[in-house]
Design a protein around this motif. Structure first.
Motif, short mmCIF file in Angstrom:
data_model
loop_
_atom_site.label_atom_id
_atom_site.label_comp_id
_atom_site.label_asym_id
_atom_site.label_seq_id
_atom_site.Cartn_x
_atom_site.Cartn_y
_atom_site.Cartn_z
N GLY A 197 -9.39 -2.74 -5.37
CA GLY A 197 -10.13 -3.25 -6.52
C GLY A 197 -9.33 -4.20 -7.39
N GLU A 198 -8.05 -4.38 -7.08
CA GLU A 198 -7.22 -5.31 -7.86
C GLU A 198 -7.48 -6.74 -7.39
OE1 GLU A 198 -3.09 -4.16 -7.95
OE2 GLU A 198 -3.49 -2.68 -9.50
N MET A 199 -8.63 -7.26 -7.76
CA MET A 199 -9.05 -8.60 -7.34
C MET A 199 -9.83 -9.24 -8.46
SD MET A 199 -12.04 -7.43 -4.68
CE MET A 199 -13.29 -6.23 -5.19
N ALA A 246 0.82 -1.20 0.00
CA ALA A 246 0.00 0.00 0.00
C ALA A 246 0.86 1.26 0.00
CB ALA A 246 -0.93 -0.01 1.22
N GLU A 247 1.97 1.22 0.75
CA GLU A 247 2.87 2.37 0.81
C GLU A 247 3.45 2.70 -0.56
OE1 GLU A 247 6.68 3.89 3.48
OE2 GLU A 247 6.33 1.75 3.20
N ALA A 248 3.76 1.66 -1.33
CA ALA A 248 4.43 1.86 -2.63
C ALA A 248 3.46 1.99 -3.80
CB ALA A 248 5.38 0.69 -2.89
N PHE A 249 2.17 1.71 -3.59
CA PHE A 249 1.21 1.70 -4.70
C PHE A 249 1.00 3.12 -5.23
CE2 PHE A 249 -3.15 1.44 -6.49
CZ PHE A 249 -2.91 0.41 -7.41
N PRO A 250 1.11 3.34 -6.55
CA PRO A 250 1.03 4.71 -7.09
C PRO A 250 -0.38 5.27 -7.16
CG PRO A 250 1.35 3.12 -8.86
CD PRO A 250 1.46 2.35 -7.58
N GLY A 251 -1.38 4.41 -7.14
CA GLY A 251 -2.76 4.88 -7.24
C GLY A 251 -3.41 5.07 -5.89
#
Length: 254
Positions: free
Chosen positions: A216-218, A204-209
């Motif tokens: 929602g990436e499921m 989560a810390e590194a996710f750009p969005g």
């Protein structure tokens, strides 16, 4: 570096541990209240930690003073102390009225509000600082990642969000218990879940969005989809937000 702690509770103990572990040349003096915790720190770091006779000795013999007493005690404690202008005061008191406190302390070289957490003892996690004074930031950076708040209002939001620490641990405990009841050993479940949730936070810390995009990436109709929809239908996720509102009101009440 001479650090003093007026109040020797759980958070003070964590900070003293973090500072002493970071540098053998750190000198710490703590108040005699919470005698058991003060003596435990002195026993662990005999060459670095001293126990003061009283609060005034802590102030007199320290460059940086940490005010770590209960909110209802803070103003009375400050009223009994004498500060000189070169002193640097760090408040850990959640609802301290800085304007009123400054009337008691007089002008100080530094007077800031800080939100540390128990894992400062391991020198990990965030330490929130307001206002973002560079000298204080440099001092606190040995304890973890310094997050700067620009206003007291922002500080109250940061402080409120920490109220989810115990609920988070209890949620983790519930999932571990569920795993155990279904057939795993407790140590298996705990090792897996703490590593798993720790990895989720790193992602989560590194996710750009946005975090909603990450959620929602499921796979539609998959396992995560099923669990998320169940919790949303029950309103369970909204309750985590709702729990914060009365805490924020309490934090902002002077």
């Amino acid at each position: 570096m001479k650090l003093g702690f007026v109040g020797t509770g759980i958070i003070s103990s964590a900070l003293v541990t973090g500072f002493c572990e970071s540098c053998s040349e750190v000198s710490v003096i703590v108040t005699p209240r919470s005698k058991e915790k003060a003596e435990a720190l002195k026993e662990r770091y005999p060459s670095q930690v001293r126990i003061a006779r009283n609060n005034q000795q802590v102030v007199d013999e320290s460059d940086w003073i940490f005010l770590a007493v209960l909110p209802q005690q803070a103003m009375n404690v400050l009223r009994e102390l004498h500060f000189t202008p070169e002193k640097k005061l760090i408040s850990l008191v959640p609802t301290l009225d800085f304007a009123e406190a400054e009337k008691l302390t007089g002008p100080l070289a530094v007077f800031v509000d800080v939100v540390p957490l128990p894992f400062a003892a391991k020198r990990i996690g965030p330490v929130v600082l307001c206002p973002p004074v560079q000298e204080a930031k440099e001092l606190l950076s040995v304890l973890g990642t310094v997050v700067e708040a620009e206003t007291p209002e922002q500080m109250s939001i940061f402080r409120t969000s920490t109220a989810l620490m115990s609920p988070y641990y209890m949620l983790l405990a519930k999932v571990v218990d569920w795993c155990r009841e279904k057939g795993l050993r407790e140590d298996q479940a705990r090792t897996y879940l703490t590593s798993y949730w720790g990895a989720l936070c790193q992602m989560a810390e590194a996710f750009p969005g946005t975090l909603e995009e990450l959620a929602g990436e499921m796979t539609p109709g998959g396992l995560n989809w099923q669990a998320l929809n169940y919790l949303e239908e029950k309103g369970a996720l909204d309750e985590w937000q709702a729990a914060l509102d009365p805490v924020l009101e309490r934090v902002r009440r002077k």
